[in-house]
Design an enzyme around this catalytic site. Structure first.
Site, PDB file in Angstrom:
ATOM      1  N   TYR A   4     101.226 125.427  -8.829  1.00  0.00           N
ATOM      2  CA  TYR A   4     100.512 126.377  -9.900  1.00  0.00           C
ATOM      3  C   TYR A   4     101.474 126.948 -10.831  1.00  0.00           C
ATOM      4  CZ  TYR A   4      96.380 126.661  -6.579  1.00  0.00           C
ATOM      5  OH  TYR A   4      95.469 126.394  -5.733  1.00  0.00           O
ATOM      6  N   LYS A  26     100.872 127.510  -1.083  1.00  0.00           N
ATOM      7  CA  LYS A  26     100.808 126.262  -0.579  1.00  0.00           C
ATOM      8  C   LYS A  26     101.950 125.344  -0.979  1.00  0.00           C
ATOM      9  CE  LYS A  26      95.978 126.906  -1.894  1.00  0.00           C
ATOM     10  NZ  LYS A  26      96.330 127.872  -2.765  1.00  0.00           N
ATOM     11  N   ASP A  83      95.869 134.118  -3.343  1.00  0.00           N
ATOM     12  CA  ASP A  83      96.059 132.860  -3.117  1.00  0.00           C
ATOM     13  C   ASP A  83      96.697 132.255  -4.310  1.00  0.00           C
ATOM     14  OD1 ASP A  83      95.289 129.803  -3.199  1.00  0.00           O
ATOM     15  OD2 ASP A  83      94.407 130.319  -1.286  1.00  0.00           O
ATOM     16  N   HIS A 137      99.038 121.542   0.823  1.00  0.00           N
ATOM     17  CA  HIS A 137      97.977 121.330  -0.510  1.00  0.00           C
ATOM     18  C   HIS A 137      97.885 119.912  -0.518  1.00  0.00           C
ATOM     19  CE1 HIS A 137      97.243 123.228  -4.546  1.00  0.00           C
ATOM     20  NE2 HIS A 137      96.163 122.770  -3.994  1.00  0.00           N
TER      21      HIS A 137
END
Length: 191
Positions: free
Chosen positions: A64, A93, A59, A127
């Site tokens: 990120y 996401k 994930d 997200h």
């Protein structure tokens, strides 16, 4: 008092534990999440270790900034292990903001797929969908991604179920994260 749980029926083996989705596919119940792993060797090493240990769910998210490292780890693991890509569940996401509409979902997913070195993701999530003025357009982009075969499933992450009413849909998947330390702390069990 809570209902009794048959502990013998539970499997903590990440390869064996899975939930069945409404399309009949199974999604691994356990996976490695790479927030807040830094890009570079740290993320790649963590993902490789998890995959070599039997995890089959990774994930990540565009926010990120470590999708390239996840992609390198996935490619290396598939090459060295002989495990088919279809046996590894990939989640990423879309990061929604007020200026991102339907087309931004497609361009963001295309960029994520390039970084992840994948043809499709198993799960594509919105997200933290806080861009209220764009949520319907963003959701339409998620539907487009699934219809184009770039995302097998779509859903939401970190939002209120009341948001589903605005979209006039029931999400296929809603990601929930539990961390034992947070749960215990919220109940006053950790001091």
């Amino acid at each position: 008092m809570a209902d009794a749980v048959d502990l013998a029926s539970l499997s903590l083996d990440p390869v064996q534990s899975a939930g069945r989705l409404n399309d009949g596919r199974s999604m691994p119940a356990f996976g490695i999440g790479v927030y807040p792993a830094r890009s570079g060797g740290e993320t790649k090493a963590a993902v490789l270790h998890a995959l070599r240990s039997g995890y089959r769910h990774v994930d990540t998210a565009e926010i990120y900034r470590n999708e390239e490292d996840v992609g390198e780890a996935l490619a290396q693991f598939v090459a060295e292990s002989g495990v088919a890509r279809e046996q590894i569940w990939g989640t990423t996401k879309f990061w929604p903001t007020a200026e991102k509409g339907r087309e931004a979902v497609r361009t963001s997913l295309d960029a994520s797929l390039r970084k992840l070195r994948l043809q499709y993701v198993d799960l594509y999530l919105i997200h933290s969908p806080n861009a209220r003025g764009q949520r319907v357009a963003q959701w339409a982009g998620m539907v487009d991604a699934q219809q184009a075969g770039k995302a097998s499933q779509r859903g939401g992450d970190q939002h209120d179920c009341r948001d589903e009413g605005e979209l006039h849909v029931r999400e296929k998947v809603h990601e929930l994260r539990q961390h034992i330390r947070r749960r215990w702390a919220s109940r006053g069990w950790l001091r």
